[in-house]
Design an enzyme around this catalytic site. Structure first.
Site, PDB file in Angstrom:
ATOM      1  N   ASP A   1      -2.731   0.536  -8.312  1.00  0.00           N
ATOM      2  CA  ASP A   1      -3.961   0.175  -9.015  1.00  0.00           C
ATOM      3  C   ASP A   1      -4.995  -0.475  -8.109  1.00  0.00           C
ATOM      4  O   ASP A   1      -4.691  -0.912  -6.999  1.00  0.00           O
ATOM      5  CB  ASP A   1      -3.634  -0.839 -10.115  1.00  0.00           C
TER       6      ASP A   1
ATOM      7  N   ASP B   1       6.111   0.904  -4.660  1.00  0.00           N
ATOM      8  CA  ASP B   1       5.072   1.934  -4.670  1.00  0.00           C
ATOM      9  C   ASP B   1       4.544   2.163  -3.253  1.00  0.00           C
ATOM     10  O   ASP B   1       4.415   3.300  -2.799  1.00  0.00           O
ATOM     11  CB  ASP B   1       3.922   1.564  -5.627  1.00  0.00           C
TER      12      ASP B   1
ATOM     13  N   ASP C   1       2.782  -2.254   2.766  1.00  0.00           N
ATOM     14  CA  ASP C   1       1.588  -2.470   3.574  1.00  0.00           C
ATOM     15  C   ASP C   1       1.948  -3.460   4.688  1.00  0.00           C
ATOM     16  O   ASP C   1       2.540  -3.079   5.689  1.00  0.00           O
ATOM     17  CB  ASP C   1       0.498  -2.986   2.627  1.00  0.00           C
TER      18      ASP C   1
END
Ligand code: IMP
Ligand code: MG
Length: 181
Positions: free
Chosen positions: A158, A99, A102
């Protein structure tokens, strides 16, 4: 429904266009092949579903789950595989679907782990990428949307398991407050 979103960063159209662009490239790069598309759970499930519906090549789907942030928004650097793939990827062309990337801890760990099964090739595909946050260098083959250092939710991403179904991507108010502090 999502009144606690401070700012919408990417619309449904932005996300759909980015997904379409990646699908076109994968269709081109894997013509005549049948890659194993491995989604990193849970966050990738919506992007993966959108992506595969735009593919016109043969493929199979599998999933892998790694522990990441838990309820926190900062990566610990500690990664472990909590649910494994079920297919044999030896000599297969693998596309790992995330997704968001980072620090890079999660994907570099999963990549090294999967390389242990001797795939023929392994490429990385992500809907969102925060390149300025990288701690571990990672070669991203297909990146949908580059974004700055803001904690975003929606499209599978989320915050404490919330917002995964939000069709656009944005910053929740709680996180926005933290950034301003
Ligand atoms: P990394 O190991 O630091 O690259 O983090 C990767 C994982 O952390 C992703 O798969 C996400 O689950 C989560 N993550 C990182 N940034 C965000 C964000 O902005 N929103 C939601 N989840 C995030
Ligand atoms: Mg994830």
């Amino acid at each position: 429904m999502y009144e606690d979103i401070e700012q919408i960063l990417f619309s449904e159209e932005d996300i759909s266009r980015a997904t379409e662009d990646i699908a076109l490239r994968i269709n081109d790069d894997y013509k005549g092949l049948s890659p194993v598309i491995i989604g990193v759970l849970k966050g990738s499930f919506i992007f993966l579903a959108d992506l595969v519906r735009k593919l016109d090549i043969d493929f199979t789907v599998d999933f892998i789950k790694a522990s990441s942030y838990g309820g926190n928004t900062k990566s610990s650097g500690e990664v472990k595989i909590t649910s494994n793939i079920s297919s044999d990827i030896e000599n297969k062309d693998v596309i790992l679907v995330e997704d968001i990337i980072d620090t890079g801890y999660t994907l570099s760990y999963i990549t090294e782990y999967l390389k242990g099964f001797s795939p023929h090739s392994l490429r990385i595909c992500t809907l969102f990428d925060k390149p300025d946050r990288r701690v571990v260098p990672i070669k991203v083959d297909y990146a949908g949307i580059l974004t700055e250092d803001l904690f975003i939710v929606g499209c599978g991403l989320d915050y404490n398991e919330k917002y995964r179904g939000m069709p656009y991507a944005g910053v929740p108010k709680t996180q926005f407050q933290k950034i301003k502090e």
